[in-house]
Design a protein around this motif. Structure first.
Motif, mmCIF file in Angstrom:
data_model
loop_
_atom_site.group_PDB
_atom_site.id
_atom_site.type_symbol
_atom_site.label_atom_id
_atom_site.label_comp_id
_atom_site.label_asym_id
_atom_site.label_seq_id
_atom_site.Cartn_x
_atom_site.Cartn_y
_atom_site.Cartn_z
ATOM 1 N N MET A 117 -27.272 -11.138 92.920
ATOM 2 C CA MET A 117 -26.701 -9.924 92.361
ATOM 3 C C MET A 117 -27.209 -9.655 90.944
ATOM 4 N N ALA A 118 -27.666 -10.696 90.243
ATOM 5 C CA ALA A 118 -28.194 -10.515 88.888
ATOM 6 C C ALA A 118 -29.615 -9.976 88.893
ATOM 7 N N SER A 119 -30.273 -9.993 90.051
ATOM 8 C CA SER A 119 -31.669 -9.570 90.132
ATOM 9 C C SER A 119 -31.766 -8.057 90.319
ATOM 10 N N ASP A 120 -32.536 -7.403 89.459
ATOM 11 C CA ASP A 120 -32.691 -5.952 89.549
ATOM 12 C C ASP A 120 -33.858 -5.535 90.426
ATOM 13 N N SER A 121 -34.802 -6.440 90.672
ATOM 14 C CA SER A 121 -36.004 -6.052 91.405
ATOM 15 C C SER A 121 -36.241 -6.891 92.652
ATOM 16 N N ASP A 122 -36.104 -8.189 92.529
ATOM 17 C CA ASP A 122 -36.364 -9.082 93.653
ATOM 18 C C ASP A 122 -35.085 -9.221 94.478
ATOM 19 N N PRO A 123 -35.091 -8.771 95.736
ATOM 20 C CA PRO A 123 -33.859 -8.828 96.533
ATOM 21 C C PRO A 123 -33.422 -10.239 96.904
ATOM 22 N N MET A 124 -34.328 -11.204 96.771
ATOM 23 C CA MET A 124 -33.964 -12.580 97.104
ATOM 24 C C MET A 124 -34.775 -13.535 96.219
ATOM 25 N N PRO A 125 -34.328 -13.726 94.969
ATOM 26 C CA PRO A 125 -35.089 -14.560 94.032
ATOM 27 C C PRO A 125 -35.234 -15.997 94.528
ATOM 28 N N ALA A 126 -36.307 -16.636 94.122
ATOM 29 C CA ALA A 126 -36.578 -18.006 94.557
ATOM 30 C C ALA A 126 -35.448 -18.948 94.143
ATOM 31 N N LYS A 127 -34.893 -18.747 92.952
ATOM 32 C CA LYS A 127 -33.822 -19.628 92.493
ATOM 33 C C LYS A 127 -32.544 -19.429 93.308
ATOM 34 N N ALA A 128 -32.330 -18.206 93.804
ATOM 35 C CA ALA A 128 -31.177 -17.974 94.678
ATOM 36 C C ALA A 128 -31.375 -18.709 95.993
ATOM 37 N N LEU A 129 -32.577 -18.628 96.544
ATOM 38 C CA LEU A 129 -32.872 -19.333 97.788
ATOM 39 C C LEU A 129 -32.706 -20.840 97.621
ATOM 40 N N GLU A 130 -33.113 -21.332 96.470
ATOM 41 C CA GLU A 130 -32.961 -22.761 96.198
ATOM 42 C C GLU A 130 -31.484 -23.157 96.247
ATOM 43 N N ALA A 131 -30.638 -22.316 95.670
ATOM 44 C CA ALA A 131 -29.206 -22.609 95.668
ATOM 45 C C ALA A 131 -28.636 -22.551 97.081
ATOM 46 N N PHE A 132 -29.033 -21.544 97.852
ATOM 47 C CA PHE A 132 -28.526 -21.435 99.227
ATOM 48 C C PHE A 132 -29.004 -22.610 100.075
ATOM 49 N N ASP A 133 -30.244 -23.028 99.872
ATOM 50 C CA ASP A 133 -30.760 -24.180 100.620
ATOM 51 C C ASP A 133 -29.966 -25.447 100.300
ATOM 52 N N LYS A 134 -29.597 -25.612 99.034
ATOM 53 C CA LYS A 134 -28.790 -26.770 98.650
ATOM 54 C C LYS A 134 -27.416 -26.699 99.301
ATOM 55 N N ALA A 135 -26.845 -25.492 99.348
ATOM 56 C CA ALA A 135 -25.532 -25.331 99.980
ATOM 57 C C ALA A 135 -25.592 -25.697 101.458
ATOM 58 N N ILE A 136 -26.636 -25.228 102.138
ATOM 59 C CA ILE A 136 -26.780 -25.507 103.567
ATOM 60 C C ILE A 136 -27.020 -26.989 103.815
ATOM 61 N N ALA A 137 -27.763 -27.635 102.927
ATOM 62 C CA ALA A 137 -28.011 -29.070 103.076
ATOM 63 C C ALA A 137 -26.711 -29.857 102.972
ATOM 64 N N LEU A 138 -25.804 -29.374 102.136
ATOM 65 C CA LEU A 138 -24.517 -30.043 101.958
ATOM 66 C C LEU A 138 -23.532 -29.668 103.046
ATOM 67 N N SER A 139 -23.569 -28.405 103.475
ATOM 68 C CA SER A 139 -22.636 -27.913 104.491
ATOM 69 C C SER A 139 -23.341 -26.865 105.341
ATOM 70 N N PRO A 140 -23.907 -27.263 106.479
ATOM 71 C CA PRO A 140 -24.671 -26.331 107.319
ATOM 72 C C PRO A 140 -23.875 -25.115 107.790
ATOM 73 N N LYS A 141 -22.556 -25.175 107.703
ATOM 74 C CA LYS A 141 -21.733 -24.069 108.163
ATOM 75 C C LYS A 141 -21.290 -23.134 107.034
ATOM 76 N N ASP A 142 -21.734 -23.384 105.806
ATOM 77 C CA ASP A 142 -21.304 -22.540 104.695
ATOM 78 C C ASP A 142 -21.607 -21.077 105.011
ATOM 79 N N PRO A 143 -20.584 -20.223 105.138
ATOM 80 C CA PRO A 143 -20.823 -18.857 105.611
ATOM 81 C C PRO A 143 -21.600 -17.997 104.628
ATOM 82 N N ARG A 144 -21.358 -18.153 103.328
ATOM 83 C CA ARG A 144 -22.054 -17.326 102.347
ATOM 84 C C ARG A 144 -23.537 -17.643 102.346
#
Length: 312
Positions: A117-144
């Motif tokens: 949401m902080a990104s004005d141009s890139d709809p899916m910043p690399a750092k956001a993906l990194e965070a989501f990947d970490k969340a999934i690694a910890l909890s594969p069912k994390d809905p967000r």
């Protein structure tokens, strides 16, 4: 070229609409947000006893200075900043929280959402993906995290893959989860935009049965601002709308002060706070509810996850 660079500049109207849907996906607040945002200056009519958002934010910032090693303090500050639309500030606070509590999938996915949401141009910043990947690694069912990783597929052109992932999330969505309607709407919209048939599959998809801990207290007759309450409030003069909603929440808190052992009311308070867009206060209600009822911690956390309370 990195995947994030390929997608840079790709914040089309369609992509923004999907990301806005994600913004409210876990808040269960879309009905309230619509009429609240159209209420003009009605917020000024709220009771004087309610602290201004700036005062609440200052108190949370003061807490992080007093308790710099508390992931809960940083999480609540992040949630408050997110609620106020300061997504960059929210991301900064969440970064502090995950550094102190790196095993929390909910914190990582909240960080990813703030970075998106902080990104004005890139709809899916690399750092956001990194965070989501970490969340999934910890909890594969994390809905967000699952939702946003499907968004990545969609903005990258894999619309069928995104829809398939959203359907998988829908199948794992418990009955009554606050994001179910918005998830279905996203599937419908993306399907319509890209001429992918989804109606029949949506009609045949039913939410999974609830576990014992997930039985939705929000459906019971406990006082609190339900959608019907909010619809009724929308018919009132604008100056009375926020007063009505806030009064309901104040009533819940009064009852909890008298009887903090009422677990159902703690859950209802979390729901009410999320409905009002006050996720930091919802997180505090979770903390207070567990402190008052340690034996019900698992149930409170399960309900908080169902409601999308940050850090749950």
């Amino acid at each position: 070229m990195s995947e994030s660079n390929k997608m840079a500049g790709g914040m089309t109207g369609i992509n923004r609409a999907i990301l806005i849907a994600a913004f409210v996906l876990l808040a269960a607040a879309i009905g309230y947000a619509i009429w609240r945002d159209s209420a003009g200056d009605s917020a000024s009519a709220a009771p004087e006893a309610v602290a201004a958002p700036s005062d609440q934010l200052a108190a949370l910032e003061a807490r992080t200075r007093k308790e710099p090693n508390s992931p809960d303090a940083w999480m609540q500050l992040g949630a408050a900043r997110f609620d106020l639309g300061d997504f960059g500030g929210a991301a900064t606070a969440y970064e502090k929280a995950v550094a102190l509590s790196p095993d929390s999938a909910g914190l990582w996915s909240a960080l990813g959402e703030a970075r998106v949401m902080a990104s004005d141009s890139d709809p899916m910043p690399a750092k956001a993906l990194e965070a989501f990947d970490k969340a999934i690694a910890l909890s594969p069912k994390d809905p967000r995290a699952r939702y946003f990783l499907a968004v990545k597929k969609d903005v990258g052109g894999d619309h069928k893959g995104a829809i398939a992932d959203w359907f998988a999330l829908l199948e794992d969505t418990p009955q009554g989860a606050p994001w179910e309607a918005d998830l279905r709407r996203t599937i419908e919209q993306v399907g319509a935009i890209h001429k992918i048939e989804v109606a029949a599959r949506l009609a045949g998809t039913r939410p999974r049965p609830l576990t014992a801990d997930e039985i939705p207290v929000a459906a019971r007759a406990i006082p609190g601002p339900s959608r019907s309450d909010m619809e009724a409030a929308s018919q009132l003069p604008k100056g009375q709308q926020d007063v009505m909603i806030q009064g309901m929440v104040d009533g819940l808190e009064t009852k909890l002060k008298a009887n903090p052992a009422d677990v159902d009311r703690w859950i209802m308070l979390m729901r009410s706070r999320m409905t009002l867009g006050e996720s930091a206060k919802a997180a505090q209600a979770l903390k207070d509810g567990i402190a008052a009822n340690p034996g019900a911690a698992a149930r409170l956390k399960a309900q908080a996850q169902l409601l999308g309370v940050p850090g749950a």
